[in-house]
Enzyme design. Structure first.
Site, PDB file in Angstrom:
ATOM      1  N   HIS A 176       8.672 -34.118 -21.070  1.00 15.41           N
ATOM      2  CA  HIS A 176       8.366 -34.842 -19.837  1.00 15.41           C
ATOM      3  C   HIS A 176       7.006 -34.456 -19.279  1.00 15.41           C
ATOM      4  O   HIS A 176       6.759 -34.635 -18.088  1.00 15.41           O
ATOM      5  CB  HIS A 176       9.478 -34.598 -18.812  1.00 15.41           C
ATOM      6  CG  HIS A 176      10.813 -35.048 -19.309  1.00 15.41           C
ATOM      7  ND1 HIS A 176      11.189 -36.367 -19.329  1.00 15.41           N
ATOM      8  CD2 HIS A 176      11.835 -34.358 -19.879  1.00 15.41           C
ATOM      9  CE1 HIS A 176      12.405 -36.473 -19.858  1.00 15.41           C
ATOM     10  NE2 HIS A 176      12.803 -35.261 -20.198  1.00 15.41           N
ATOM     11  N   GLU A 215      10.453 -15.575 -17.446  1.00 15.78           N
ATOM     12  CA  GLU A 215      10.144 -14.153 -17.329  1.00 15.78           C
ATOM     13  C   GLU A 215       9.117 -13.726 -18.385  1.00 15.78           C
ATOM     14  O   GLU A 215       8.194 -12.952 -18.092  1.00 15.78           O
ATOM     15  CB  GLU A 215      11.443 -13.338 -17.434  1.00 15.78           C
ATOM     16  CG  GLU A 215      11.296 -11.834 -17.395  1.00 15.78           C
ATOM     17  CD  GLU A 215      10.675 -11.274 -16.105  1.00 15.78           C
ATOM     18  OE1 GLU A 215      10.495 -12.016 -15.132  1.00 15.78           O
ATOM     19  OE2 GLU A 215      10.350 -10.068 -16.097  1.00 15.78           O
ATOM     20  N   LYS A 226       5.509 -12.090 -17.451  1.00 17.38           N
ATOM     21  CA  LYS A 226       5.054 -10.788 -17.957  1.00 17.38           C
ATOM     22  C   LYS A 226       3.670 -10.931 -18.587  1.00 17.38           C
ATOM     23  O   LYS A 226       2.783 -10.114 -18.352  1.00 17.38           O
ATOM     24  CB  LYS A 226       6.018 -10.219 -19.018  1.00 17.38           C
ATOM     25  CG  LYS A 226       7.328  -9.695 -18.530  1.00 17.38           C
ATOM     26  CD  LYS A 226       7.267  -8.432 -17.701  1.00 17.38           C
ATOM     27  CE  LYS A 226       7.089  -8.709 -16.245  1.00 17.38           C
ATOM     28  NZ  LYS A 226       8.195  -8.919 -15.395  1.00 17.38           N
ATOM     29  N   GLU A 270       0.932 -11.465 -15.930  1.00 11.75           N
ATOM     30  CA  GLU A 270       0.676 -10.285 -15.095  1.00 11.75           C
ATOM     31  C   GLU A 270      -0.181  -9.237 -15.785  1.00 11.75           C
ATOM     32  O   GLU A 270      -1.071  -8.676 -15.169  1.00 11.75           O
ATOM     33  CB  GLU A 270       2.012  -9.598 -14.743  1.00 11.75           C
ATOM     34  CG  GLU A 270       2.822 -10.287 -13.704  1.00 11.75           C
ATOM     35  CD  GLU A 270       4.086  -9.490 -13.421  1.00 11.75           C
ATOM     36  OE1 GLU A 270       4.960  -9.429 -14.299  1.00 11.75           O
ATOM     37  OE2 GLU A 270       4.180  -8.931 -12.324  1.00 11.75           O
ATOM     38  N   ASN A 282       0.460   0.175   6.565  1.00 11.17           N
ATOM     39  CA  ASN A 282       0.938  -0.834   5.610  1.00 11.17           C
ATOM     40  C   ASN A 282       1.430  -2.012   6.423  1.00 11.17           C
ATOM     41  O   ASN A 282       2.092  -1.806   7.432  1.00 11.17           O
ATOM     42  CB  ASN A 282       2.136  -0.317   4.805  1.00 11.17           C
ATOM     43  CG  ASN A 282       1.743   0.719   3.786  1.00 11.17           C
ATOM     44  OD1 ASN A 282       0.564   1.005   3.618  1.00 11.17           O
ATOM     45  ND2 ASN A 282       2.731   1.280   3.126  1.00 11.17           N
ATOM     46  N   GLY A 283       1.180  -3.216   5.969  1.00 19.96           N
ATOM     47  CA  GLY A 283       1.667  -4.387   6.684  1.00 19.96           C
ATOM     48  C   GLY A 283       0.499  -5.246   7.125  1.00 19.96           C
ATOM     49  O   GLY A 283      -0.619  -5.108   6.620  1.00 19.96           O
ATOM     50  N   ARG A 286       1.678   1.341  -6.076  1.00 21.86           N
ATOM     51  CA  ARG A 286       1.940   0.408  -4.972  1.00 21.86           C
ATOM     52  C   ARG A 286       0.709  -0.361  -4.532  1.00 21.86           C
ATOM     53  O   ARG A 286       0.817  -1.363  -3.827  1.00 21.86           O
ATOM     54  CB  ARG A 286       2.507   1.175  -3.771  1.00 21.86           C
ATOM     55  CG  ARG A 286       3.871   1.770  -4.027  1.00 21.86           C
ATOM     56  CD  ARG A 286       4.373   2.431  -2.793  1.00 21.86           C
ATOM     57  NE  ARG A 286       4.629   1.470  -1.753  1.00 21.86           N
ATOM     58  CZ  ARG A 286       5.821   1.189  -1.268  1.00 21.86           C
ATOM     59  NH1 ARG A 286       6.868   1.782  -1.753  1.00 21.86           N
ATOM     60  NH2 ARG A 286       5.968   0.323  -0.306  1.00 21.86           N
ATOM     61  N   LYS A 310       3.207  -3.117  -6.631  1.00 27.12           N
ATOM     62  CA  LYS A 310       4.659  -3.010  -6.699  1.00 27.12           C
ATOM     63  C   LYS A 310       5.159  -3.140  -5.266  1.00 27.12           C
ATOM     64  O   LYS A 310       4.508  -2.693  -4.358  1.00 27.12           O
ATOM     65  CB  LYS A 310       4.970  -1.612  -7.237  1.00 27.12           C
ATOM     66  CG  LYS A 310       6.358  -1.418  -7.753  1.00 27.12           C
ATOM     67  CD  LYS A 310       6.465  -1.911  -9.155  1.00 27.12           C
ATOM     68  CE  LYS A 310       7.861  -1.762  -9.696  1.00 27.12           C
ATOM     69  NZ  LYS A 310       8.085  -2.669 -10.839  1.00 27.12           N
ATOM     70  N   CYS A 367       0.859  -1.177   0.000  1.00 24.65           N
ATOM     71  CA  CYS A 367       0.000   0.000   0.000  1.00 24.65           C
ATOM     72  C   CYS A 367       0.903   1.238   0.000  1.00 24.65           C
ATOM     73  O   CYS A 367       2.100   1.149   0.248  1.00 24.65           O
ATOM     74  CB  CYS A 367      -0.872   0.024   1.244  1.00 24.65           C
ATOM     75  SG  CYS A 367      -1.658  -1.547   1.606  1.00 24.65           S
ATOM     76  N   TRP A 397      -3.743  -1.970  -1.032  1.00 21.57           N
ATOM     77  CA  TRP A 397      -3.722  -3.282  -1.694  1.00 21.57           C
ATOM     78  C   TRP A 397      -4.213  -4.253  -0.634  1.00 21.57           C
ATOM     79  O   TRP A 397      -3.549  -4.469   0.373  1.00 21.57           O
ATOM     80  CB  TRP A 397      -2.293  -3.618  -2.132  1.00 21.57           C
ATOM     81  CG  TRP A 397      -2.184  -4.900  -2.881  1.00 21.57           C
ATOM     82  CD1 TRP A 397      -2.344  -5.094  -4.225  1.00 21.57           C
ATOM     83  CD2 TRP A 397      -1.878  -6.189  -2.333  1.00 21.57           C
ATOM     84  NE1 TRP A 397      -2.162  -6.414  -4.542  1.00 21.57           N
ATOM     85  CE2 TRP A 397      -1.872  -7.107  -3.404  1.00 21.57           C
ATOM     86  CE3 TRP A 397      -1.620  -6.665  -1.040  1.00 21.57           C
ATOM     87  CZ2 TRP A 397      -1.616  -8.463  -3.226  1.00 21.57           C
ATOM     88  CZ3 TRP A 397      -1.367  -8.012  -0.876  1.00 21.57           C
ATOM     89  CH2 TRP A 397      -1.365  -8.898  -1.959  1.00 21.57           C
TER      90      TRP A 397
HETATM   91  C1  F6R Z   1       7.061  -8.985 -11.756  1.00 15.61           C
HETATM   92  C2  F6R Z   1       7.408  -8.273 -10.549  1.00 15.61           C
HETATM   93  C3  F6R Z   1       7.537  -9.038  -9.291  1.00 15.61           C
HETATM   94  C4  F6R Z   1       8.795  -8.579  -8.530  1.00 15.61           C
HETATM   95  C5  F6R Z   1       8.854  -9.254  -7.157  1.00 15.61           C
HETATM   96  C6  F6R Z   1      10.120  -8.875  -6.415  1.00 15.61           C
HETATM   97  O1  F6R Z   1       6.927  -8.142 -12.851  1.00 15.61           O
HETATM   98  O2  F6R Z   1       7.567  -7.080 -10.558  1.00 15.61           O
HETATM   99  O3  F6R Z   1       7.572 -10.410  -9.523  1.00 15.61           O
HETATM  100  O4  F6R Z   1       9.910  -8.881  -9.299  1.00 15.61           O
HETATM  101  O5  F6R Z   1       7.740  -8.894  -6.408  1.00 15.61           O
HETATM  102  O6  F6R Z   1      10.186  -7.503  -6.206  1.00 15.61           O
HETATM  103  P1  F6R Z   1      11.535  -6.797  -5.836  1.00 15.61           P
HETATM  104  O7  F6R Z   1      12.454  -6.947  -6.994  1.00 15.61           O
HETATM  105  O8  F6R Z   1      11.161  -5.366  -5.584  1.00 15.61           O
HETATM  106  O9  F6R Z   1      12.073  -7.468  -4.616  1.00 15.61           O
END
Ligand code: F6R
Length: 610
Positions: A506, A483, A487, A490, A100-101, A27, A605, A2, A74
């Site tokens: 497999h 990756e 992407k 997400e 937050n938390g 966030r 984020k 958040c 969030w």
């Molecule tokens: C994917 C993404 C997340 C972060 C993960 C770790 O696009 O952004 O999977 O990579 O939450 O976040 P950090 O790098 O900030 O520790």
């Protein structure tokens, strides 16, 4: 996760807080709210939805309040709704709390409070704090003491800010596990979970540490421990380029950040790669150089995209430097009782530097005597401050929720570490020079790739209605497949899986039919022929093949339905280039499906809860 913003000073506080919330919306964005003190009373306005909703609600009446706190949420406990949005208030609307938390013991505390007559409105864990502070205010000397006593009863994590109309010129903030930064202005103070919310007002900041509480009034700020012992907080100068947190003409931050990559990859190498001499300088590792070179093993730890970067790092470091490497999910590492000693070096890879599991993994490593080093983007973040050294990736603020430029910068730094170690372990400066020059050429290659990647849009419209995707790669490109799939999931909500290409036989091969798009990472590296064999296996089962291949590869056209061209580079640096068409593919498919790529559902984020 958040976002928190607060202001206390001499200006109209509401517009400052709402503007800060807009900066922090990446966030968390399921609900939003503010509370101000005006006419001697706490007034809260909150709603489900995005910051624009609250902007509309306060547009008519911004009030004269010069104290305000705000929150963008969030959801953890309690669905996104008006009532569950923060701030949360006590029974009589004297106290407002943003948090937050997670308060882990909230149900026990709530029961006690309900039994003593408190009336709860929401189903959040946070509301417990407002009532607990109300309860304790009856017996304590003031707000500060009530907050301190309340936090002493709380188990879990918090970054919390509290106001009360009984002490209308005070903001109390406390931190345990969720970051808080305090901005110092002229007779005014700002507080935020992330410096981007306040950077336009002040560059003079101090960071609260875990277990600290700050009392902010117009006269100044005092920091103390929860045990009421005064602590000294230094003021640091924030280096922040505001243009980096604007969209700058792009439709979305994600696209802007994809296109920033030539520059961010260059920034990750700047001043570190002395290509002509075949040398790498990494100041943040110099004091642990001997430990690093002699390490029994190097452990790379991260979550999500950062974990994928760690997997690529394993290939790079083992191949180039011949040092033994292991890769761990932070969330598993911390609870696995890992056997560690002073002979181990642990790198914590994190864009935000605040991810709860990665932070805990760092503390676990430190407590067992291993060297804990950061590969972090956000300057001044908790991992950056608590680790024993490391390397900043210098990607600048990453606002798009799906990580793009941070990934390629993490890979660039891991490549630098591989070269640094290789040199220390005895490869010649001439061999290092060849690799260093190749690394140095990557920004130009990425720039060219971005100019010629129009084909991706066409592909996106062809596959936008697919229900599943498979991404396959080998060697250092296997994590790129992971990756690429992440992407796509997400931002487009299409189910996607990444696999090592050879593993397909497999099990996953059972999924292949004429409706299954399969993206192959097929650069002309040592594993090219093996990948081509895997492509034939998919083709034989009528899967639809999309290949990421080098520009001079003519053979691939015969077997793939679509080819996304990438410039050729040294195999172990290939992931830095090869991931980019996959980022663009995810972006354009999401756009074609009408998803808000900068704020995809359920994501946030910086994951500061477990
Ligand atoms: C994917 C993404 C997340 C972060 C993960 C770790 O696009 O952004 O999977 O990579 O939450 O976040 P950090 O790098 O900030 O520790």
């Amino acid at each position: 996760m958040c976002g928190i913003v607060g202001y206390l000073g001499h200006r109209q506080a509401v517009p400052i807080v709402v503007a800060g919330l807009k900066r922090l919306e990446y966030r968390g964005y399921d609900s939003v709210g503010i509370a101000m003190i005006g006419d001697g009373k706490v007034k809260a306005i909150k709603t489900a939805g995005k910051v624009a909703e609250i902007e509309a609600l306060v547009a008519a009446d911004r009030g004269a309040a010069s104290v305000c706190i705000g929150h963008t949420r969030w959801a953890t406990h309690g669905e996104p709704s008006d009532v569950n949005a923060h701030p949360h208030l006590d029974c009589h609307n004297h106290i407002a709390v943003i948090h937050n938390g997670i308060i882990e013991n909230y149900s026990v505390l709530k029961k006690k409070l309900v039994d003593s007559g408190h009336f709860f409105r929401s189903s959040t864990d946070t509301e417990v704090l407002a009532h607990l502070i109300e309860e304790l205010s009856r017996w304590s000397k003031g707000l500060e003491e009530a907050v301190r006593q309340a936090l002493q009863q709380v188990q879990g994590t918090y970054g919390v800010v509290v106001i009360s109309d009984r002490e209308p010129d005070t903001l109390i903030a406390a931190r345990h596990g969720s970051p808080l930064v305090i901005g110092h202005g002229e007779g005014e103070y700002y507080i935020a979970s992330d410096a981007s919310a306040i950077a336009e007002h002040t560059r003079r900041v101090s960071y609260l540490d875990d277990g600290e509480l700050a009392v902010i009034t117009r006269q100044g700020m005092r920091a103390k421990t929860l045990g009421d012992v005064e602590t000294t907080k230094s003021i640091q100068e924030l280096a922040f380029d505001l243009a980096r947190i604007e969209r700058g003409g792009y439709d979305h931050f994600m696209l802007k950040e994809i296109y920033e990559q030539p520059e961010t990859i260059r920034d990750a190498m700047r001043g570190r790669l002395l290509a002509a001499d075949g040398e790498v300088k990494l100041g943040g590792l110099e004091h642990v150089r001997d430990r690093l070179v002699g390490a029994r093993r190097i452990i790379l730890v991260g979550c999500g995209t950062s974990w994928h970067a760690a997997l690529v790092g394993e290939y790079m470091i083992e191949h180039i430097a011949k040092s033994p490497v292991e890769v761990e999910y932070a969330s598993e590492f911390r609870y696995r009782s890992p056997v560690l000693s002073a002979n181990d070096v642990v790198f914590l890879i994190s864009q935000s530097g605040e991810t709860a599991d990665t932070l805990a993994a760092m503390r676990e490593a430190k407590s067992k005597g291993a060297a804990a080093l950061g590969i972090v983007n956000v300057v001044g973040s908790t991992i950056a401050r608590e680790s024993e050294g490391g390397v900043y990736i210098h990607a600048g603020p990453e606002i798009g929720v799906a990580s793009t430029k941070a990934f390629t910068s993490q890979l660039t730094v891991l490549a630098l570490i591989a070269l640094y170690l290789a040199r220390a372990r005895g490869i010649s400066s001439e061999d290092c020079r060849v690799l260093a020059q190749e690394l140095q050429s990557l920004p130009t290659k990425v720039s060219y790739l971005l100019q010629v990647s129009g084909r991706v849009k066409e592909l996106a419209s062809e596959f936008k209605d697919a229900r599943n995707f498979l991404y396959l790669g080998r060697g250092a490109n296997y994590p790129v497949a992971l990756e690429g799939a992440l992407k796509l999931k997400e931002v487009s909500y299409i189910h996607a899986e990444g696999y090592p290409a050879a593993e397909m036989k497999h099990g996953p091969i059972a999924l292949i039919d004429e409706n299954m798009p399969v993206v192959f990472l097929a650069p002309k590296d040592a594993l090219y022929d093996k990948v081509v064999n895997n492509i034939h296996e998919v083709r034989a089962r009528r899967g639809r093949i999309i290949a990421v291949a080098n520009e001079d590869d003519r053979e691939i056209e015969q077997i793939a339905e679509f080819v996304l061209r990438v410039p050729r580079t040294y195999g172990f640096f290939g992931p830095i280039i090869n991931v980019i068409p996959l980022q663009l593919l995810a972006y354009y498919i999401a756009i074609a499906r009408g998803v808000d790529v900068d704020q995809p559902r359920n994501l946030a984020k910086s994951v500061t809860v477990e």
